[in-house]
Scaffold this motif. Sequence first.
Motif, short mmCIF file in Angstrom:
data_model
loop_
_atom_site.label_atom_id
_atom_site.label_comp_id
_atom_site.label_asym_id
_atom_site.label_seq_id
_atom_site.Cartn_x
_atom_site.Cartn_y
_atom_site.Cartn_z
N GLU A 44 1.17 -1.26 0.03
CA GLU A 44 -0.16 0.23 0.24
C GLU A 44 0.77 0.98 0.10
N ILE A 45 2.14 1.83 0.36
CA ILE A 45 3.20 2.61 0.57
C ILE A 45 3.82 2.61 -0.84
N LEU A 46 3.67 1.38 -2.10
CA LEU A 46 4.63 1.08 -2.41
C LEU A 46 3.83 2.88 -3.72
N TYR A 47 3.21 4.19 -4.02
CA TYR A 47 3.01 4.59 -4.99
C TYR A 47 4.42 4.87 -5.75
N CYS A 48 5.13 4.80 -4.97
CA CYS A 48 6.74 6.02 -5.96
C CYS A 48 7.99 4.73 -5.09
N THR A 49 8.31 4.13 -5.56
CA THR A 49 9.71 4.03 -4.91
C THR A 49 11.08 4.25 -6.10
N ALA A 50 12.67 4.90 -5.44
CA ALA A 50 13.57 4.58 -6.08
C ALA A 50 14.19 3.88 -5.38
N VAL A 51 15.29 3.23 -6.01
CA VAL A 51 15.86 2.10 -6.31
C VAL A 51 17.86 2.58 -6.32
N LEU A 52 18.66 2.24 -6.14
CA LEU A 52 19.32 2.73 -5.85
C LEU A 52 20.64 1.91 -5.46
N GLN A 124 3.75 2.61 -8.93
CA GLN A 124 3.31 2.03 -8.28
C GLN A 124 3.18 0.35 -8.87
N ASN A 125 3.33 -0.15 -7.85
CA ASN A 125 3.11 -2.08 -8.31
C ASN A 125 4.08 -2.82 -9.00
N GLU A 126 5.05 -1.79 -9.34
CA GLU A 126 6.59 -2.25 -10.16
C GLU A 126 7.92 -2.84 -8.64
N PHE A 127 7.23 -3.06 -7.65
CA PHE A 127 7.71 -3.04 -6.99
C PHE A 127 7.91 -4.40 -5.78
N ASP A 128 5.90 -4.24 -6.41
CA ASP A 128 5.49 -5.65 -5.83
C ASP A 128 6.46 -6.72 -5.44
N SER A 129 7.05 -7.23 -6.08
CA SER A 129 7.86 -8.16 -6.88
C SER A 129 8.82 -8.36 -5.35
#
Length: 163
Positions: A44-52, A124-129
Motif C-alpha cells: 500500500e506504500i508503493l506509490y513511488c519507489t526509488a531503487v539505488l 506503483q506495483n513495479e516493486f511488488d515482487s
Amino acid sequence: MSTESIQLPDNATMANIFNNITATMLEMECRLAPEIVTAAQFKEILYCTAVLPMPGPSPITVAVSSDLAGCKALAAALFAVETTDVDSSMISDTVAELANMLAGQLKGTLDLAQNLGLPKVINQNEFDSAVDSDAWNHFAIKAGDAQLLISASMDPAVVGHYL
C-alpha cells in the motif's frame, strides 16, 4: 571486502540513519512504524519507489517508497511548497534524493569503498515482487505523517537488476 564481512544494520539503526536525513533535510522526525508489517501493508506504500544499487565487493541495493500522501508531504517539505503545488516530477526527484542520501549514509556507516549507482524511480506495483522476495529486508517508518517503506538487499542479483 566480501558480502560475508558486512551486515546491514538492524531496522532501528536504519531508521535512525534515515531520521538523520529527514530531520536535517525535511525537518521531519521519523520513527519505526511497527504497526505496518505485512506484505499487503507494505504494498500500500508503493506509490513511488526509488531503487539505488551499490555494485562492488559488498553489493547493496536500497529502496525508498512512499504512498501518494507521503510522497506529496515529503516533496512539499523538500521543495518548501504546499502539498497542492507538488507535481509528479517533484515526487520522483524527492524519492530519488532520499534513496541517494540513504545509500550515501549507509555507505559511510558500513565504511564501504565502492560507488553508488544512480537511483531508478519506479511507479506503483513495479516493486511488488521485491516486497514478496526473500532477497530484500523491508521495514516501515513514518516521517511526520508520511508512511515510507525502506528496503535493502545484499543480493548481487538484485544489484545487477537495477544497474
